[in-house]
Motif scaffolding. Structure first.
Motif, PDB file in Angstrom:
ATOM      1  N   GLU A 262       7.917  29.910 -15.509  1.00 51.47           N
ATOM      2  CA  GLU A 262       7.651  28.527 -15.115  1.00 51.47           C
ATOM      3  C   GLU A 262       8.894  27.649 -15.264  1.00 51.47           C
ATOM      4  O   GLU A 262       9.513  27.600 -16.327  1.00 51.47           O
ATOM      5  N   LEU A 263       9.209  26.933 -14.194  1.00 51.78           N
ATOM      6  CA  LEU A 263      10.238  25.891 -14.259  1.00 51.78           C
ATOM      7  C   LEU A 263       9.650  24.744 -15.067  1.00 51.78           C
ATOM      8  O   LEU A 263       8.542  24.294 -14.784  1.00 51.78           O
ATOM      9  N   THR A 264      10.393  24.275 -16.069  1.00 50.45           N
ATOM     10  CA  THR A 264       9.808  23.273 -16.967  1.00 50.45           C
ATOM     11  C   THR A 264      10.681  22.020 -17.066  1.00 50.45           C
ATOM     12  O   THR A 264      10.579  21.124 -16.244  1.00 50.45           O
ATOM     13  N   GLN A 265      11.578  22.016 -18.039  1.00 56.84           N
ATOM     14  CA  GLN A 265      12.314  20.783 -18.328  1.00 56.84           C
ATOM     15  C   GLN A 265      13.386  20.525 -17.263  1.00 56.84           C
ATOM     16  O   GLN A 265      13.995  21.453 -16.734  1.00 56.84           O
ATOM     17  N   LYS A 266      13.589  19.228 -16.994  1.00 56.86           N
ATOM     18  CA  LYS A 266      14.610  18.838 -16.011  1.00 56.86           C
ATOM     19  C   LYS A 266      15.396  17.704 -16.650  1.00 56.86           C
ATOM     20  O   LYS A 266      14.819  16.773 -17.187  1.00 56.86           O
ATOM     21  N   PHE A 267      16.708  17.788 -16.624  1.00 51.95           N
ATOM     22  CA  PHE A 267      17.541  16.763 -17.279  1.00 51.95           C
ATOM     23  C   PHE A 267      17.955  15.709 -16.258  1.00 51.95           C
ATOM     24  O   PHE A 267      18.082  15.990 -15.067  1.00 51.95           O
ATOM     25  N   ALA A 268      18.188  14.491 -16.759  1.00 56.84           N
ATOM     26  CA  ALA A 268      18.646  13.423 -15.872  1.00 56.84           C
ATOM     27  C   ALA A 268      19.990  13.820 -15.252  1.00 56.84           C
ATOM     28  O   ALA A 268      20.826  14.418 -15.913  1.00 56.84           O
ATOM     29  N   ASN A 269      20.175  13.468 -13.970  1.00 55.64           N
ATOM     30  CA  ASN A 269      21.469  13.799 -13.353  1.00 55.64           C
ATOM     31  C   ASN A 269      22.288  12.545 -13.034  1.00 55.64           C
ATOM     32  O   ASN A 269      23.265  12.242 -13.697  1.00 55.64           O
ATOM     33  N   VAL A 270      21.896  11.765 -12.033  1.00 56.36           N
ATOM     34  CA  VAL A 270      22.673  10.555 -11.702  1.00 56.36           C
ATOM     35  C   VAL A 270      21.786   9.317 -11.855  1.00 56.36           C
ATOM     36  O   VAL A 270      20.563   9.420 -11.904  1.00 56.36           O
ATOM     37  N   ASP A 271      22.427   8.145 -11.945  1.00 53.39           N
ATOM     38  CA  ASP A 271      21.697   6.897 -12.208  1.00 53.39           C
ATOM     39  C   ASP A 271      21.305   6.165 -10.936  1.00 53.39           C
ATOM     40  O   ASP A 271      20.705   5.088 -10.999  1.00 53.39           O
ATOM     41  N   SER A 272      21.659   6.697  -9.807  1.00 54.66           N
ATOM     42  CA  SER A 272      21.514   5.914  -8.584  1.00 54.66           C
ATOM     43  C   SER A 272      21.035   6.805  -7.435  1.00 54.66           C
ATOM     44  O   SER A 272      21.445   7.968  -7.339  1.00 54.66           O
ATOM     45  N   PRO A 273      20.190   6.269  -6.552  1.00 53.19           N
ATOM     46  CA  PRO A 273      19.632   7.078  -5.458  1.00 53.19           C
ATOM     47  C   PRO A 273      20.671   7.496  -4.422  1.00 53.19           C
ATOM     48  O   PRO A 273      20.432   8.417  -3.646  1.00 53.19           O
ATOM     49  N   ASN A 274      21.818   6.831  -4.394  1.00 53.22           N
ATOM     50  CA  ASN A 274      22.784   7.138  -3.338  1.00 53.22           C
ATOM     51  C   ASN A 274      23.990   7.937  -3.847  1.00 53.22           C
ATOM     52  O   ASN A 274      25.041   7.942  -3.222  1.00 53.22           O
ATOM     53  N   VAL A 275      23.785   8.582  -5.001  1.00 55.51           N
ATOM     54  CA  VAL A 275      24.883   9.410  -5.530  1.00 55.51           C
ATOM     55  C   VAL A 275      24.527  10.889  -5.385  1.00 55.51           C
ATOM     56  O   VAL A 275      23.450  11.330  -5.775  1.00 55.51           O
ATOM     57  N   LEU A 276      25.438  11.619  -4.792  1.00 58.22           N
ATOM     58  CA  LEU A 276      25.295  13.073  -4.668  1.00 58.22           C
ATOM     59  C   LEU A 276      25.645  13.680  -6.024  1.00 58.22           C
ATOM     60  O   LEU A 276      26.788  13.543  -6.482  1.00 58.22           O
ATOM     61  N   PRO A 277      24.686  14.329  -6.701  1.00 49.81           N
ATOM     62  CA  PRO A 277      24.954  14.771  -8.078  1.00 49.81           C
ATOM     63  C   PRO A 277      25.977  15.896  -8.160  1.00 49.81           C
ATOM     64  O   PRO A 277      25.930  16.850  -7.385  1.00 49.81           O
ATOM     65  N   GLY A 278      26.862  15.763  -9.131  1.00 50.12           N
ATOM     66  CA  GLY A 278      27.841  16.821  -9.381  1.00 50.12           C
ATOM     67  C   GLY A 278      27.371  17.814 -10.423  1.00 50.12           C
ATOM     68  O   GLY A 278      28.002  18.852 -10.637  1.00 50.12           O
ATOM     69  N   LYS A 279      26.264  17.460 -11.072  1.00 52.16           N
ATOM     70  CA  LYS A 279      25.749  18.378 -12.099  1.00 52.16           C
ATOM     71  C   LYS A 279      24.220  18.297 -12.143  1.00 52.16           C
ATOM     72  O   LYS A 279      23.655  17.203 -11.992  1.00 52.16           O
ATOM     73  N   ASP A 280      23.572  19.435 -12.338  1.00 57.90           N
ATOM     74  CA  ASP A 280      22.114  19.455 -12.427  1.00 57.90           C
ATOM     75  C   ASP A 280      21.695  20.506 -13.444  1.00 57.90           C
ATOM     76  O   ASP A 280      22.194  21.639 -13.422  1.00 57.90           O
ATOM     77  N   ILE A 281      20.823  20.097 -14.360  1.00 59.19           N
ATOM     78  CA  ILE A 281      20.421  21.012 -15.446  1.00 59.19           C
ATOM     79  C   ILE A 281      18.902  21.135 -15.476  1.00 59.19           C
ATOM     80  O   ILE A 281      18.192  20.125 -15.462  1.00 59.19           O
ATOM     81  N   PHE A 282      18.425  22.368 -15.506  1.00 55.27           N
ATOM     82  CA  PHE A 282      16.973  22.586 -15.613  1.00 55.27           C
ATOM     83  C   PHE A 282      16.687  23.797 -16.498  1.00 55.27           C
ATOM     84  O   PHE A 282      17.572  24.601 -16.784  1.00 55.27           O
TER      85      PHE A 282
END
Ligand code: ZN
Length: 410
Positions: A262-282
């Motif tokens: 099961e995919l569970t925890q998801k970490f915050a990535n960027v603070d804004s809807p118009n930013v292409l995230p450079g990092k993603d943690i799950f």
């Protein structure tokens, strides 16, 4: 009256004494030193004095530990010799340390001052694991007082340090050669409200943290960056689907009978809807049936990761274990301890059955050393919760079952 009926009557007559012993012992703090406590040393002294009072011989195994104020952690073992098979011991194991009480605001009573309300005693550690300690002490006393000898040895262990991994408890006892490969054990450290469930197996428990790195950019100019979240979402789903497809074996011992991914925890990535995230943690929670190894599963996960790194330019993927507990082989369901314990519970009118859980009991430590262990108790599953209580009647019920089981070894 049969011998069993006589002994059961003695157990019933002791209900109030068991309750009083449990309250007296649980008044002595025993919070694990790695959970901001002073450890179980003082409570072990109480148990030692108790055994001495009733003329029960015991051994002390002390294990150095700088985290404890005394510099050592104590473990007590009692071994009553059998009549025939003295290479083999049937153990009853309780642990003496407790977790921290947590926020006192959440308790309706003082967790360090056990209180009896109706048929229950409230207090920290009364269920986890004073119930096992007191029922083991009384079982031991009844065996000694009534000169019951089994064919194999009968053993009782009062262990330290269960709550933070048993390095100074069960693991140290294994290192000290306390156990032989022919031994068996009952570990009353989990259970169910009606006492019907005997735990004999567990799944491997793994928590995996995936860190996907790309390159941040404005979302309107994606060609200037590498979208880590897009890659992470595809990756997570592909791994989930692949694992569910490829590791689909079922085992009716378990509920649910299959491995879970099961995919569970998801970490915050960027603070804004118009930013292409450079990092993603799950994070993913995996409970793997013992028919597969964790390494087998990890090999397949690494293969998918490699494919993503190759196909998606600029993407890097790291995977790490937050938790990894490899399941040992299950306790054989036809072992003496399972068949005799289940039969004893059934004789008490409870429709007992055995099975597996999603992981994490101290029975696994023994199973990993090929010692058949059954985890069983009658309890409302209040461990590690505020307002933990023990049902006084369950002290009697459990002790009767231990006596019935021991008689099957005579
Ligand atoms: Zn416990």
């Amino acid at each position: 009256m049969s011998q069993k009926q006589e002994l059961h009557a003695m157990v019933e007559a002791r209900q109030e004494e068991m309750a009083a012993d449990l309250m007296e012992m649980s008044r002595i703090p025993a919070v694990n030193p790695r959970m901001n406590g002073k450890g179980e040393y003082a409570r072990m002294q109480w148990i030692q004095a108790y055994l001495e009072k009733y003329g029960i011989p015991y051994d002390v195994i002390s294990v150095p530990d700088e985290a404890a104020p005394e510099g050592v952690r104590l473990n007590l073992t009692v071994k009553l010799p059998g009549t025939e098979d003295t290479e083999r011991t049937l153990w009853l194991i309780g642990h003496v340390d407790t977790v921290n009480s947590g926020d006192l605001e959440n308790w309706n009573t003082d967790p360090f001052s056990p209180e009896r309300i109706g048929g229950r005693i409230y207090g920290l550690g009364v269920e986890d694991n004073s119930q096992a300690v007191i029922t083991a002490l009384h079982t031991c006393r009844l065996v000694v007082e009534n000169k019951i000898q089994a064919k194999c040895n009968l053993g009782f262990i009062f262990a330290s340090d269960e709550e933070t991994g048993s390095a100074y408890g069960l693991h140290a006892l294994l290192d000290h050669g306390v156990f032989s490969p022919k031994d068996e054990a009952i570990v009353p450290d989990a259970g169910s409200a009606d006492g019907s469930f005997v735990e004999i197996a567990e799944k491997s428990q793994v928590w995996l943290k995936f860190t996907v790195t790309g390159k941040q950019a404005h979302a309107s100019m994606p060609q200037l960056g590498v979208n880590a979240t897009s890659a992470a979402m595809h990756l997570g789903v592909e791994i989930e689907d692949m694992l569910k497809r490829e590791f689909a074996e079922e085992d009716p011992l378990f509920n649910p009978p299959y491995s879970t991914f099961e995919l569970t925890q998801k970490f915050a990535n960027v603070d804004s809807p118009n930013v292409l995230p450079g990092k993603d943690i799950f994070v993913m929670d995996l409970r793997i049936l013992p028919c597969y190894t964790v390494d087998q599963v990890m090999d397949r996960i690494h293969a998918v990761i490699e494919k993503y790194e190759k196909e998606r330019e600029g993407i890097q993927i790291q995977v790490e274990f937050i938790t990894r507990v490899d399941a040992p082989d299950p306790t054989p369901s036809d072992s003496d301890i399972v068949t005799r314990l289940v039969a004893s519970i059934r004789e008490s009118g409870v429709d007992a059955y055995y099975g597996g859980i999603g992981g994490g009991t101290c029975g696994a430590i023994l199973r990993a050393h090929h010692i058949p262990a059954a985890v069983w108790s009658t309890l409302d599953e209040l461990a590690h919760q505020p307002n933990e209580y023990v049902v006084v009647e369950n002290l009697v019920k459990d002790t009767k079952v231990y006596i019935s089981t021991i008689l099957k070894y005579c």
